[in-house]
Design a protein around this motif. Structure first.
Motif, PDB file in Angstrom:
ATOM      1  N   ARG A  90      48.331  -0.454  -3.430  1.00 29.59           N
ATOM      2  CA  ARG A  90      47.038   0.195  -2.777  1.00 29.59           C
ATOM      3  C   ARG A  90      46.913   0.471  -1.935  1.00 29.59           C
ATOM      4  NH1 ARG A  90      41.353  -1.323  -5.196  1.00 29.59           N
ATOM      5  NH2 ARG A  90      41.837  -0.832  -6.198  1.00 29.59           N
ATOM      6  N   LEU A  91      46.943  -0.871  -1.168  1.00 28.39           N
ATOM      7  CA  LEU A  91      46.945  -1.823   0.573  1.00 28.39           C
ATOM      8  C   LEU A  91      48.450  -1.598   0.759  1.00 28.39           C
ATOM      9  CD1 LEU A  91      45.366  -5.305   0.035  1.00 28.39           C
ATOM     10  CD2 LEU A  91      44.343  -3.090   0.735  1.00 28.39           C
ATOM     11  N   GLU A  92      49.473  -0.778   0.168  1.00 27.40           N
ATOM     12  CA  GLU A  92      50.824  -0.938   0.563  1.00 27.40           C
ATOM     13  C   GLU A  92      50.559   0.461   0.731  1.00 27.40           C
ATOM     14  OE1 GLU A  92      54.673  -0.528  -2.184  1.00 27.40           O
ATOM     15  OE2 GLU A  92      54.534  -2.162  -1.108  1.00 27.40           O
ATOM     16  N   GLY A  93      50.143   1.988   0.850  1.00 28.16           N
ATOM     17  CA  GLY A  93      49.703   2.633   0.383  1.00 28.16           C
ATOM     18  C   GLY A  93      49.228   3.074   1.770  1.00 28.16           C
ATOM     19  N   GLN A  94      47.631   1.764   2.096  1.00 28.24           N
ATOM     20  CA  GLN A  94      47.181   2.504   2.694  1.00 28.24           C
ATOM     21  C   GLN A  94      47.680   1.847   4.487  1.00 28.24           C
ATOM     22  OE1 GLN A  94      43.826  -0.152   1.556  1.00 28.24           O
ATOM     23  NE2 GLN A  94      42.551   1.224   0.753  1.00 28.24           N
ATOM     24  N   VAL A  95      48.446   0.802   4.303  1.00 29.69           N
ATOM     25  CA  VAL A  95      48.955  -0.100   5.578  1.00 29.69           C
ATOM     26  C   VAL A  95      50.367   1.851   5.913  1.00 29.69           C
ATOM     27  CG1 VAL A  95      50.973  -0.974   6.336  1.00 29.69           C
ATOM     28  CG2 VAL A  95      48.891  -2.009   4.806  1.00 29.69           C
ATOM     29  N   ARG A  96      51.281   2.284   4.935  1.00 28.07           N
ATOM     30  CA  ARG A  96      52.053   3.472   5.077  1.00 28.07           C
ATOM     31  C   ARG A  96      50.760   4.208   6.425  1.00 28.07           C
ATOM     32  NH1 ARG A  96      52.896   4.827   0.149  1.00 28.07           N
ATOM     33  NH2 ARG A  96      51.454   7.021  -0.075  1.00 28.07           N
ATOM     34  N   ASP A  97      49.580   4.822   5.443  1.00 26.98           N
ATOM     35  CA  ASP A  97      48.604   5.988   5.711  1.00 26.98           C
ATOM     36  C   ASP A  97      48.888   5.474   7.301  1.00 26.98           C
ATOM     37  OD1 ASP A  97      49.040   7.022   3.726  1.00 26.98           O
ATOM     38  OD2 ASP A  97      46.981   6.640   3.191  1.00 26.98           O
ATOM     39  N   VAL A  98      48.234   4.235   7.494  1.00 26.18           N
ATOM     40  CA  VAL A  98      48.079   4.195   9.339  1.00 26.18           C
ATOM     41  C   VAL A  98      49.057   3.571   9.462  1.00 26.18           C
ATOM     42  CG1 VAL A  98      47.005   1.286  10.279  1.00 26.18           C
ATOM     43  CG2 VAL A  98      45.719   2.218   8.208  1.00 26.18           C
ATOM     44  N   THR A  99      50.173   3.319   9.258  1.00 27.57           N
ATOM     45  CA  THR A  99      51.293   3.713  10.056  1.00 27.57           C
ATOM     46  C   THR A  99      51.605   5.043  10.606  1.00 27.57           C
ATOM     47  OG1 THR A  99      52.190   1.526   9.158  1.00 27.57           O
ATOM     48  CG2 THR A  99      53.367   2.541   9.946  1.00 27.57           C
ATOM     49  N   GLU A 100      51.389   5.958   9.856  1.00 29.89           N
ATOM     50  CA  GLU A 100      51.583   7.393   9.797  1.00 29.89           C
ATOM     51  C   GLU A 100      50.830   8.009  10.808  1.00 29.89           C
ATOM     52  OE1 GLU A 100      51.962   9.127   5.791  1.00 29.89           O
ATOM     53  OE2 GLU A 100      53.684   7.941   5.767  1.00 29.89           O
ATOM     54  N   ALA A 101      49.536   7.085  10.996  1.00 33.15           N
ATOM     55  CA  ALA A 101      48.406   7.973  11.504  1.00 33.15           C
ATOM     56  C   ALA A 101      48.669   7.529  13.079  1.00 33.15           C
ATOM     57  CB  ALA A 101      47.639   8.016  11.076  1.00 33.15           C
ATOM     58  N   HIS A 102      48.711   6.077  12.564  1.00 31.47           N
ATOM     59  CA  HIS A 102      49.442   5.538  14.682  1.00 31.47           C
ATOM     60  C   HIS A 102      50.415   6.220  15.587  1.00 31.47           C
ATOM     61  CE1 HIS A 102      50.184   1.937  17.469  1.00 31.47           C
ATOM     62  NE2 HIS A 102      51.235   1.788  16.862  1.00 31.47           N
ATOM     63  N   ALA A 103      51.343   6.228  14.572  1.00 30.63           N
ATOM     64  CA  ALA A 103      52.993   7.537  15.365  1.00 30.63           C
ATOM     65  C   ALA A 103      52.010   8.182  15.709  1.00 30.63           C
ATOM     66  CB  ALA A 103      54.190   7.060  13.759  1.00 30.63           C
ATOM     67  N   LEU A 104      51.597   9.007  14.600  1.00 30.86           N
ATOM     68  CA  LEU A 104      50.857  11.042  15.366  1.00 30.86           C
ATOM     69  C   LEU A 104      50.533  10.602  16.403  1.00 30.86           C
ATOM     70  CD1 LEU A 104      50.629  12.080  12.092  1.00 30.86           C
ATOM     71  CD2 LEU A 104      52.508  12.675  13.690  1.00 30.86           C
ATOM     72  N   ILE A 105      49.710   9.831  16.806  1.00 32.95           N
ATOM     73  CA  ILE A 105      48.710   9.019  17.485  1.00 32.95           C
ATOM     74  C   ILE A 105      49.869   8.930  19.094  1.00 32.95           C
ATOM     75  CG2 ILE A 105      47.385   7.874  19.389  1.00 32.95           C
ATOM     76  CD1 ILE A 105      45.476   7.801  15.924  1.00 32.95           C
ATOM     77  N   GLU A 106      51.046   8.431  18.809  1.00 33.05           N
ATOM     78  CA  GLU A 106      51.812   7.218  19.838  1.00 33.05           C
ATOM     79  C   GLU A 106      53.002   8.898  20.242  1.00 33.05           C
ATOM     80  OE1 GLU A 106      54.198   4.439  18.616  1.00 33.05           O
ATOM     81  OE2 GLU A 106      52.994   2.965  19.722  1.00 33.05           O
ATOM     82  N   HIS A 107      52.781   9.744  18.977  1.00 34.32           N
ATOM     83  CA  HIS A 107      53.839  10.982  19.989  1.00 34.32           C
ATOM     84  C   HIS A 107      52.718  11.219  20.564  1.00 34.32           C
ATOM     85  CE1 HIS A 107      56.859  14.009  19.320  1.00 34.32           C
ATOM     86  NE2 HIS A 107      56.045  14.645  19.553  1.00 34.32           N
ATOM     87  N   GLU A 108      51.403  11.861  20.487  1.00 33.60           N
ATOM     88  CA  GLU A 108      50.492  12.688  20.838  1.00 33.60           C
ATOM     89  C   GLU A 108      50.100  12.180  21.879  1.00 33.60           C
ATOM     90  OE1 GLU A 108      47.129  13.750  18.415  1.00 33.60           O
ATOM     91  OE2 GLU A 108      48.402  14.225  16.907  1.00 33.60           O
ATOM     92  N   LEU A 109      50.203  10.863  22.867  1.00 40.19           N
ATOM     93  CA  LEU A 109      49.734  10.119  23.777  1.00 40.19           C
ATOM     94  C   LEU A 109      51.500  10.418  24.349  1.00 40.19           C
ATOM     95  CD1 LEU A 109      48.222   6.978  23.403  1.00 40.19           C
ATOM     96  CD2 LEU A 109      47.536   8.866  23.631  1.00 40.19           C
ATOM     97  N   ARG A 110      52.532  10.223  24.173  1.00 38.74           N
ATOM     98  CA  ARG A 110      54.006  10.184  25.136  1.00 38.74           C
ATOM     99  C   ARG A 110      54.124  11.985  24.780  1.00 38.74           C
ATOM    100  NH1 ARG A 110      58.077   6.310  21.392  1.00 38.74           N
ATOM    101  NH2 ARG A 110      56.139   4.671  22.197  1.00 38.74           N
ATOM    102  N   GLU A 111      53.379  12.739  24.338  1.00 39.25           N
ATOM    103  CA  GLU A 111      53.896  14.593  24.881  1.00 39.25           C
ATOM    104  C   GLU A 111      52.810  14.930  25.944  1.00 39.25           C
ATOM    105  OE1 GLU A 111      55.400  16.671  23.465  1.00 39.25           O
ATOM    106  OE2 GLU A 111      57.181  15.180  22.260  1.00 39.25           O
ATOM    107  N   GLY A 112      51.168  14.441  25.929  1.00 39.74           N
ATOM    108  CA  GLY A 112      50.689  14.441  26.398  1.00 39.74           C
ATOM    109  C   GLY A 112      51.221  13.804  28.167  1.00 39.74           C
ATOM    110  N   LYS A 113      51.574  12.594  28.124  1.00 36.30           N
ATOM    111  CA  LYS A 113      52.126  12.475  29.282  1.00 36.30           C
ATOM    112  C   LYS A 113      53.438  13.216  29.988  1.00 36.30           C
ATOM    113  CE  LYS A 113      50.072   7.307  28.490  1.00 36.30           C
ATOM    114  NZ  LYS A 113      50.750   5.916  29.145  1.00 36.30           N
ATOM    115  N   GLY A 114      54.185  13.089  29.329  1.00 36.14           N
ATOM    116  CA  GLY A 114      55.216  13.968  30.066  1.00 36.14           C
ATOM    117  C   GLY A 114      55.377  15.172  29.642  1.00 36.14           C
TER     118      GLY A 114
END
Length: 114
Positions: A90-114
Motif C-alpha cells: 500500500r505504501l509503495e503505491g502511495q509513494v508512486r502516486d506522490v512521486t507522479e504528482a510531484h513530477a507533474l507539479i515540477e513540470h507545470e512550474l517549469r512550463e510556467g517559467k519558460g
C-alpha cells in the motif's frame, strides 16, 4: 512442558510486554502494532501461567508442549509478515502516486517559467 521452560516462557512474555510499553512511550512503535504485540505478550503470560491449557492443546495436536509454543510463534510471525507485506504494498503505491504528482507539479512550474 517442564517448569524451567514455563519460567522461561513467563520471563519472555514479561520482557515482550516491557519492551512494547517502552517502545510505545518513546513513539517508536505505532499503537496499532502495539496492540498486536501486547496481545501476544498477554497470550504468552496466560500460556505460561495456565499450564493445563497448553497441555490440552499439545495433546490434541499430539505434539510436545514447547513445540506447541513454537508452532504458535511461527504462525504468528507468518501472519505478521503477511500483514506487513500488505502495508508495504500500500505504501509503495502511495509513494508512486506522490512521486507522479510531484513530477507533474515540477513540470507545470517549469512550463510556467519558460
Amino acid at each position: 512442558m517442564s517448569t524451567g521452560a514455563q519460567i522461561l516462557l513467563f520471563a519472555v512474555a514479561l520482557g515482550t510486554l516491557g519492551v512494547v510499553i517502552v517502545l510505545v512511550r518513546r513513539g517508536s512503535l505505532k499503537e496499532r502494532f502495539a496492540v498486536l504485540w501486547l496481545a501476544v505478550g498477554v497470550g504468552l503470560v496466560v500460556v505460561a501461567l495456565v499450564r493445563p491449557l497448553l497441555d490440552t492443546i499439545s495433546d490434541r495436536l499430539e505434539i510436545e508442549g514447547t513445540s506447541t509454543v513454537f508452532l504458535a510463534a511461527l504462525l504468528f510471525l507468518l501472519g505478521l509478515v503477511l500483514h506487513l507485506s500488505v502495508i508495504v504494498s500500500r505504501l509503495e503505491g502511495q509513494v508512486r502516486d506522490v512521486t507522479e504528482a510531484h513530477a507533474l507539479i515540477e513540470h507545470e512550474l517549469r512550463e510556467g517559467k519558460g
